[in-house]
Design a protein around this motif. Sequence first.
Motif, PDB file in Angstrom:
ATOM      1  N   GLN A  18       0.836  -1.195   0.000  1.00  0.00           N
ATOM      2  CA  GLN A  18       0.000   0.000   0.000  1.00  0.00           C
ATOM      3  C   GLN A  18       0.872   1.246   0.000  1.00  0.00           C
ATOM      4  O   GLN A  18       2.094   1.181   0.195  1.00  0.00           O
ATOM      5  N   SER A  19       0.231   2.387  -0.234  1.00  0.00           N
ATOM      6  CA  SER A  19       0.967   3.646  -0.235  1.00  0.00           C
ATOM      7  C   SER A  19       1.166   4.154   1.183  1.00  0.00           C
ATOM      8  O   SER A  19       0.662   3.583   2.145  1.00  0.00           O
ATOM      9  N   LEU A  20       1.913   5.230   1.296  1.00  0.00           N
ATOM     10  CA  LEU A  20       2.119   5.847   2.600  1.00  0.00           C
ATOM     11  C   LEU A  20       0.843   6.577   3.016  1.00  0.00           C
ATOM     12  O   LEU A  20       0.225   7.281   2.223  1.00  0.00           O
ATOM     13  N   MET A  21       0.499   6.433   4.292  1.00  0.00           N
ATOM     14  CA  MET A  21      -0.649   7.133   4.835  1.00  0.00           C
ATOM     15  C   MET A  21      -0.168   8.124   5.895  1.00  0.00           C
ATOM     16  O   MET A  21       0.502   7.726   6.858  1.00  0.00           O
ATOM     17  N   LEU A  22      -0.490   9.379   5.710  1.00  0.00           N
ATOM     18  CA  LEU A  22      -0.078  10.386   6.681  1.00  0.00           C
ATOM     19  C   LEU A  22      -0.846  10.191   7.981  1.00  0.00           C
ATOM     20  O   LEU A  22      -2.072  10.105   7.982  1.00  0.00           O
ATOM     21  N   MET A  23      -0.098  10.129   9.090  1.00  0.00           N
ATOM     22  CA  MET A  23      -0.716   9.959  10.395  1.00  0.00           C
ATOM     23  C   MET A  23      -0.874  11.288  11.111  1.00  0.00           C
ATOM     24  O   MET A  23      -1.922  11.591  11.665  1.00  0.00           O
ATOM     25  N   ALA A  24       0.208  12.071  11.115  1.00  0.00           N
ATOM     26  CA  ALA A  24       0.179  13.298  11.896  1.00  0.00           C
ATOM     27  C   ALA A  24       1.294  14.239  11.472  1.00  0.00           C
ATOM     28  O   ALA A  24       2.288  13.823  10.877  1.00  0.00           O
ATOM     29  N   THR A  25       1.074  15.503  11.806  1.00  0.00           N
ATOM     30  CA  THR A  25       2.077  16.548  11.594  1.00  0.00           C
ATOM     31  C   THR A  25       2.592  16.969  12.951  1.00  0.00           C
ATOM     32  O   THR A  25       1.802  17.308  13.851  1.00  0.00           O
ATOM     33  N   SER A  26       3.896  16.946  13.100  1.00  0.00           N
ATOM     34  CA  SER A  26       4.541  17.247  14.371  1.00  0.00           C
ATOM     35  C   SER A  26       5.209  18.604  14.290  1.00  0.00           C
ATOM     36  O   SER A  26       6.052  18.830  13.420  1.00  0.00           O
ATOM     37  N   GLU A  29      -4.221  13.268  11.644  1.00  0.00           N
ATOM     38  CA  GLU A  29      -5.163  13.082  10.541  1.00  0.00           C
ATOM     39  C   GLU A  29      -6.406  12.346  11.041  1.00  0.00           C
ATOM     40  O   GLU A  29      -6.385  11.662  12.072  1.00  0.00           O
ATOM     41  N   GLN A  30      -7.461  12.519  10.299  1.00  0.00           N
ATOM     42  CA  GLN A  30      -8.725  11.898  10.679  1.00  0.00           C
ATOM     43  C   GLN A  30      -8.570  10.385  10.784  1.00  0.00           C
ATOM     44  O   GLN A  30      -7.994   9.749   9.902  1.00  0.00           O
ATOM     45  N   GLY A  31      -9.083   9.830  11.862  1.00  0.00           N
ATOM     46  CA  GLY A  31      -9.044   8.386  12.051  1.00  0.00           C
ATOM     47  C   GLY A  31      -7.818   7.882  12.784  1.00  0.00           C
ATOM     48  O   GLY A  31      -7.735   6.684  13.089  1.00  0.00           O
TER      49      GLY A  31
END
Lengths: 114, 113
Positions: free
Chosen positions: A42-50, A59-61
């Motif tokens: 799968q592709s990269l999924m952004l989790m959060a910005t620090s 990110e949502q979810g």
Amino acid sequence: GAVVSQHPSRVICKSGTSVKIECRSLDFQATTMFWYRQFPKQSLMLMATSNEGSKATYEQGVEKDKFLINHASLTLSTLTVTSAHPEDSSFYICSARTGHDEAFFGQGTRLTVV
Amino acid sequence: DAKTTQPPSMDCAEGRAANLPCNHSTISGNEYVYWYRQIHSQGPQYIIHGLKNNETNEMASLIITEDRKSSTLILPHATLRDTAVYYCIVRVGGGNQGGKLIFGQGTELSVKP
């Protein structure tokens, strides 16, 4: 290009324990770092910005209480996976943004929860 | 946020040019086009980026159409080590959450001998 280092590159932990992953910008200061997760094929999924000195933006979810992010200095952000479970097994990747607004990535951390 | 569309896979013969297309028809005027690639089990590697002019560096060339709705990444002489997933990304910008790179599915490029 700029160098971003992640540690550890691989980690195996028992279910229910916590794991900390470090992301360092080695030759530049990064006010903003990003955390991604990638499952196989799968592709990269952004989790959060620090952001240095402030709370991370998730990110949502993405559960903020499960994935704790600390950006205590301009060269270090940490991601702690708390109470890890097998479904948290994944490839975690950080990215740091330079003063010229470019983003460079770490080599990734392979987390396996058993 | 502008989205991108890329073919899921492509093959290229070693030594030949690899041309990877990307559609971004909803791109806005101040959004850049970025290209990254990811070799298996490694972090993404920056390749090139541009706004509206064509760009070239030691790795590749980026051709952006005049209407900016599509672009092509060109690897002039592909080698086996260029086998990777190539991501075309339109950069989200502005405000406190500016600079996020949102990855699509990318194109899996296989360079064959």
